[in-house]
Design a protein around this motif. Structure first.
Motif, PDB file in Angstrom:
ATOM      1  N   GLU A 141       0.851  -1.187   0.000  1.00 59.33           N
ATOM      2  CA  GLU A 141       0.000   0.000   0.000  1.00 59.33           C
ATOM      3  C   GLU A 141       0.889   1.240   0.000  1.00 59.33           C
ATOM      4  N   THR A 142       0.406   2.308  -0.594  1.00 64.15           N
ATOM      5  CA  THR A 142       1.160   3.551  -0.557  1.00 64.15           C
ATOM      6  C   THR A 142       0.439   4.540   0.347  1.00 64.15           C
ATOM      7  N   ARG A 169       1.412   9.346  -2.452  1.00 67.98           N
ATOM      8  CA  ARG A 169       0.631   9.487  -3.685  1.00 67.98           C
ATOM      9  C   ARG A 169       0.525  10.939  -4.116  1.00 67.98           C
ATOM     10  N   ILE A 170       0.364  11.850  -3.160  1.00 66.52           N
ATOM     11  CA  ILE A 170       0.272  13.275  -3.495  1.00 66.52           C
ATOM     12  C   ILE A 170       1.591  13.755  -4.105  1.00 66.52           C
ATOM     13  N   ILE A 171       2.705  13.348  -3.506  1.00 69.88           N
ATOM     14  CA  ILE A 171       4.020  13.723  -4.050  1.00 69.88           C
ATOM     15  C   ILE A 171       4.189  13.163  -5.458  1.00 69.88           C
ATOM     16  N   LEU A 191       4.701  15.485  -8.776  1.00 69.28           N
ATOM     17  CA  LEU A 191       5.916  15.301  -9.561  1.00 69.28           C
ATOM     18  C   LEU A 191       5.595  14.860 -10.984  1.00 69.28           C
ATOM     19  N   THR A 192       4.616  13.978 -11.127  1.00 73.93           N
ATOM     20  CA  THR A 192       4.197  13.526 -12.458  1.00 73.93           C
ATOM     21  C   THR A 192       3.650  14.691 -13.275  1.00 73.93           C
ATOM     22  N   ALA A 193       2.832  15.528 -12.663  1.00 77.27           N
ATOM     23  CA  ALA A 193       2.270  16.676 -13.375  1.00 77.27           C
ATOM     24  C   ALA A 193       3.369  17.647 -13.801  1.00 77.27           C
TER      25      ALA A 193
END
Length: 139
Positions: free
Chosen positions: A16-17, A22-24, A28-30
């Motif tokens: 699980e994350t 997940r927010i980071i 970062l992906t965006a």
């Protein structure tokens, strides 16, 4: 037994994350996606002294292709990490590669958007050399 074997309560169980991770990852992906798309678009649609019918410089194409190949390798590593094929310690390496990609995009955009400086050229066909030092740009 709570805390047995060096486990802590803050570590996720069974892959699980955490919400903060997940927010980071989303932020970062965006950032990486925006920077790469902007840089590739700049490579093909914005270059110095563009005139109608002028071809795209080969250096811009080469830079965009190199950047896309680096990003493809990064995407493959992220897919392997999410499938569980990579150890969790590779997460830091993925973050490092993402920040490196952002720095490459910044360098590419500076290359594409800042004017070139050719002080040694004295031929009459060269355009007037625009200011390139910070003191000249803001004076």
């Amino acid at each position: 037994m709570i805390g047995a074997g060096g486990d802590s309560d803050s570590e996720p169980l069974f892959g699980e994350t955490k919400r903060s991770d997940r927010i980071i990852q989303y932020i970062l992906t965006a950032m990486v996606t925006f920077m790469v798309l902007f840089t590739v678009a700049s490579a093909f649609f914005y270059f110095e002294n563009k005139t109608p019918g002028e071809k795209i410089p080969v250096t811009n194409i080469f830079y965009a292709l190199s950047l896309l190949l680096i990003v493809i390798g990064q995407i493959v590593m992220i897919i392997w990490y999410r499938e569980g094929d990579l150890d969790p310690k590779f997460r830091r390496f993925i973050y490092f590669n993402a920040f490196t990609t952002i720095l490459l995009c910044i360098a590419g955009n500076l290359f594409f958007h800042l004017p070139m400086k050719a002080e040694s050229c004295t031929c009459p066909t060269c355009p007037t050399i625009p200011p390139t030092t910070p003191a000249q740009l803001f004076s």
